[in-house]
Motif scaffolding. Structure first.
Motif, PDB file in Angstrom:
ATOM      1  N   PHE A  58      10.422  85.453  13.572  1.00  0.00           N
ATOM      2  CA  PHE A  58      10.513  83.998  13.680  1.00  0.00           C
ATOM      3  C   PHE A  58      10.379  83.344  12.306  1.00  0.00           C
ATOM      4  O   PHE A  58      11.109  82.406  11.976  1.00  0.00           O
ATOM      5  CB  PHE A  58       9.443  83.468  14.626  1.00  0.00           C
ATOM      6  CG  PHE A  58       9.473  81.975  14.762  1.00  0.00           C
ATOM      7  CD1 PHE A  58      10.481  81.367  15.481  1.00  0.00           C
ATOM      8  CD2 PHE A  58       8.499  81.186  14.167  1.00  0.00           C
ATOM      9  CE1 PHE A  58      10.522  79.988  15.604  1.00  0.00           C
ATOM     10  CE2 PHE A  58       8.536  79.816  14.279  1.00  0.00           C
ATOM     11  CZ  PHE A  58       9.552  79.211  15.007  1.00  0.00           C
ATOM     12  N   GLY A  59       9.461  83.834  11.487  1.00  0.00           N
ATOM     13  CA  GLY A  59       9.307  83.285  10.136  1.00  0.00           C
ATOM     14  C   GLY A  59      10.543  83.506   9.288  1.00  0.00           C
ATOM     15  O   GLY A  59      10.976  82.602   8.561  1.00  0.00           O
ATOM     16  N   ALA A  60      11.142  84.687   9.382  1.00  0.00           N
ATOM     17  CA  ALA A  60      12.343  84.969   8.599  1.00  0.00           C
ATOM     18  C   ALA A  60      13.515  84.107   9.059  1.00  0.00           C
ATOM     19  O   ALA A  60      14.263  83.575   8.229  1.00  0.00           O
ATOM     20  CB  ALA A  60      12.695  86.454   8.716  1.00  0.00           C
ATOM     21  N   LEU A  61      13.667  83.952  10.368  1.00  0.00           N
ATOM     22  CA  LEU A  61      14.754  83.109  10.866  1.00  0.00           C
ATOM     23  C   LEU A  61      14.546  81.645  10.496  1.00  0.00           C
ATOM     24  O   LEU A  61      15.500  80.940  10.173  1.00  0.00           O
ATOM     25  CB  LEU A  61      14.885  83.267  12.388  1.00  0.00           C
ATOM     26  CG  LEU A  61      15.375  84.626  12.884  1.00  0.00           C
ATOM     27  CD1 LEU A  61      15.353  84.666  14.402  1.00  0.00           C
ATOM     28  CD2 LEU A  61      16.746  84.951  12.346  1.00  0.00           C
ATOM     29  N   SER A  62      13.305  81.191  10.502  1.00  0.00           N
ATOM     30  CA  SER A  62      13.014  79.811  10.099  1.00  0.00           C
ATOM     31  C   SER A  62      13.333  79.588   8.626  1.00  0.00           C
ATOM     32  O   SER A  62      13.884  78.553   8.247  1.00  0.00           O
ATOM     33  CB  SER A  62      11.555  79.478  10.364  1.00  0.00           C
ATOM     34  OG  SER A  62      11.284  79.556  11.736  1.00  0.00           O
ATOM     35  N   GLN A  63      12.987  80.560   7.799  1.00  0.00           N
ATOM     36  CA  GLN A  63      13.309  80.444   6.375  1.00  0.00           C
ATOM     37  C   GLN A  63      14.812  80.471   6.146  1.00  0.00           C
ATOM     38  O   GLN A  63      15.329  79.789   5.274  1.00  0.00           O
ATOM     39  CB  GLN A  63      12.642  81.575   5.582  1.00  0.00           C
ATOM     40  CG  GLN A  63      11.154  81.431   5.476  1.00  0.00           C
ATOM     41  CD  GLN A  63      10.759  80.173   4.731  1.00  0.00           C
ATOM     42  OE1 GLN A  63      11.381  79.796   3.736  1.00  0.00           O
ATOM     43  NE2 GLN A  63       9.738  79.506   5.230  1.00  0.00           N
ATOM     44  N   TRP A  64      15.517  81.272   6.929  1.00  0.00           N
ATOM     45  CA  TRP A  64      16.967  81.357   6.794  1.00  0.00           C
ATOM     46  C   TRP A  64      17.624  80.034   7.164  1.00  0.00           C
ATOM     47  O   TRP A  64      18.602  79.612   6.557  1.00  0.00           O
ATOM     48  CB  TRP A  64      17.488  82.483   7.660  1.00  0.00           C
ATOM     49  CG  TRP A  64      18.934  82.808   7.435  1.00  0.00           C
ATOM     50  CD1 TRP A  64      19.697  82.478   6.351  1.00  0.00           C
ATOM     51  CD2 TRP A  64      19.804  83.515   8.302  1.00  0.00           C
ATOM     52  NE1 TRP A  64      20.957  82.962   6.498  1.00  0.00           N
ATOM     53  CE2 TRP A  64      21.062  83.600   7.686  1.00  0.00           C
ATOM     54  CE3 TRP A  64      19.622  84.111   9.536  1.00  0.00           C
ATOM     55  CZ2 TRP A  64      22.134  84.232   8.277  1.00  0.00           C
ATOM     56  CZ3 TRP A  64      20.695  84.747  10.107  1.00  0.00           C
ATOM     57  CH2 TRP A  64      21.932  84.811   9.488  1.00  0.00           C
ATOM     58  N   VAL A  65      17.060  79.332   8.171  1.00  0.00           N
ATOM     59  CA  VAL A  65      17.601  78.031   8.567  1.00  0.00           C
ATOM     60  C   VAL A  65      17.330  77.000   7.476  1.00  0.00           C
ATOM     61  O   VAL A  65      18.184  76.168   7.167  1.00  0.00           O
ATOM     62  CB  VAL A  65      17.001  77.588   9.918  1.00  0.00           C
ATOM     63  CG1 VAL A  65      17.311  76.142  10.214  1.00  0.00           C
ATOM     64  CG2 VAL A  65      17.508  78.481  11.026  1.00  0.00           C
ATOM     65  N   ASN A  66      16.146  77.065   6.873  1.00  0.00           N
ATOM     66  CA  ASN A  66      15.792  76.085   5.832  1.00  0.00           C
ATOM     67  C   ASN A  66      16.581  76.299   4.549  1.00  0.00           C
ATOM     68  O   ASN A  66      16.911  75.346   3.855  1.00  0.00           O
ATOM     69  CB  ASN A  66      14.296  76.150   5.534  1.00  0.00           C
ATOM     70  CG  ASN A  66      13.481  75.642   6.693  1.00  0.00           C
ATOM     71  OD1 ASN A  66      13.966  74.883   7.530  1.00  0.00           O
ATOM     72  ND2 ASN A  66      12.238  76.064   6.766  1.00  0.00           N
ATOM     73  N   ARG A  67      16.890  77.553   4.217  1.00  0.00           N
ATOM     74  CA  ARG A  67      17.662  77.874   3.004  1.00  0.00           C
ATOM     75  C   ARG A  67      18.870  78.724   3.393  1.00  0.00           C
ATOM     76  O   ARG A  67      18.840  79.948   3.275  1.00  0.00           O
ATOM     77  CB  ARG A  67      16.787  78.636   2.016  1.00  0.00           C
ATOM     78  CG  ARG A  67      15.721  77.760   1.380  1.00  0.00           C
ATOM     79  CD  ARG A  67      14.966  78.517   0.353  1.00  0.00           C
ATOM     80  NE  ARG A  67      13.829  79.148   1.044  1.00  0.00           N
ATOM     81  CZ  ARG A  67      13.268  80.259   0.655  1.00  0.00           C
ATOM     82  NH1 ARG A  67      13.720  80.910  -0.372  1.00  0.00           N
ATOM     83  NH2 ARG A  67      12.244  80.761   1.325  1.00  0.00           N
ATOM     84  N   PRO A  68      19.952  78.092   3.855  1.00  0.00           N
ATOM     85  CA  PRO A  68      21.094  78.881   4.327  1.00  0.00           C
ATOM     86  C   PRO A  68      21.861  79.574   3.210  1.00  0.00           C
ATOM     87  O   PRO A  68      22.650  80.470   3.473  1.00  0.00           O
ATOM     88  CB  PRO A  68      21.974  77.847   5.029  1.00  0.00           C
ATOM     89  CG  PRO A  68      21.622  76.564   4.396  1.00  0.00           C
ATOM     90  CD  PRO A  68      20.167  76.665   4.010  1.00  0.00           C
ATOM     91  N   GLY A  69      21.660  79.200   1.959  1.00  0.00           N
ATOM     92  CA  GLY A  69      22.382  79.817   0.861  1.00  0.00           C
ATOM     93  C   GLY A  69      21.872  81.194   0.492  1.00  0.00           C
ATOM     94  O   GLY A  69      22.485  81.896  -0.311  1.00  0.00           O
ATOM     95  N   THR A  70      20.757  81.627   1.098  1.00  0.00           N
ATOM     96  CA  THR A  70      20.189  82.931   0.778  1.00  0.00           C
ATOM     97  C   THR A  70      21.140  84.052   1.165  1.00  0.00           C
ATOM     98  O   THR A  70      21.407  84.952   0.391  1.00  0.00           O
ATOM     99  CB  THR A  70      18.851  83.109   1.512  1.00  0.00           C
ATOM    100  OG1 THR A  70      18.011  81.998   1.213  1.00  0.00           O
ATOM    101  CG2 THR A  70      18.171  84.385   1.083  1.00  0.00           C
TER     102      THR A  70
END
Length: 92
Positions: A58-70
């Motif tokens: 859940f934390g990784a998916l949340s970070q991916w949503v916040n920074r989609p350019g990763t």
């Protein structure tokens, strides 16, 4: 008194628990699989490990949503489709 703003852009980007619908579905599949694993192998270390795994997912998916350019996913299809010959070589 609090004022609540009406969210009118629901079709633009629907979010559940801060995740888009597709990532939320992935999270729910992970939770259901974890529950099945817990039911069939009841062990304290398995329960703690799966809880930790789901929290990290859940934390990784949340970070991916916040920074989609990763993880930039390149567009597969071209902008325009044309019948124009790209190469001047004749293949006949």
């Amino acid at each position: 008194m609090k004022k609540y703003e009406v969210y009118r852009n629901i079709r633009k980007r629907a979010m559940i628990f801060g995740l888009p619908i597709s990532l939320f579905a992935l999270m729910m599949v992970s939770v259901i699989c974890s529950l099945l694993i817990i039911i069939f192998s009841f062990n304290l270390s398995v329960i703690v490990g799966l809880l930790l795994f789901n929290a990290l997912l859940f934390g990784a998916l949340s970070q991916w949503v916040n920074r989609p350019g990763t993880f930039h996913i390149q567009n597969v299809f071209p902008q325009g489709i044309s019948n124009k010959r790209i190469s001047h070589l004749s293949h006949e």
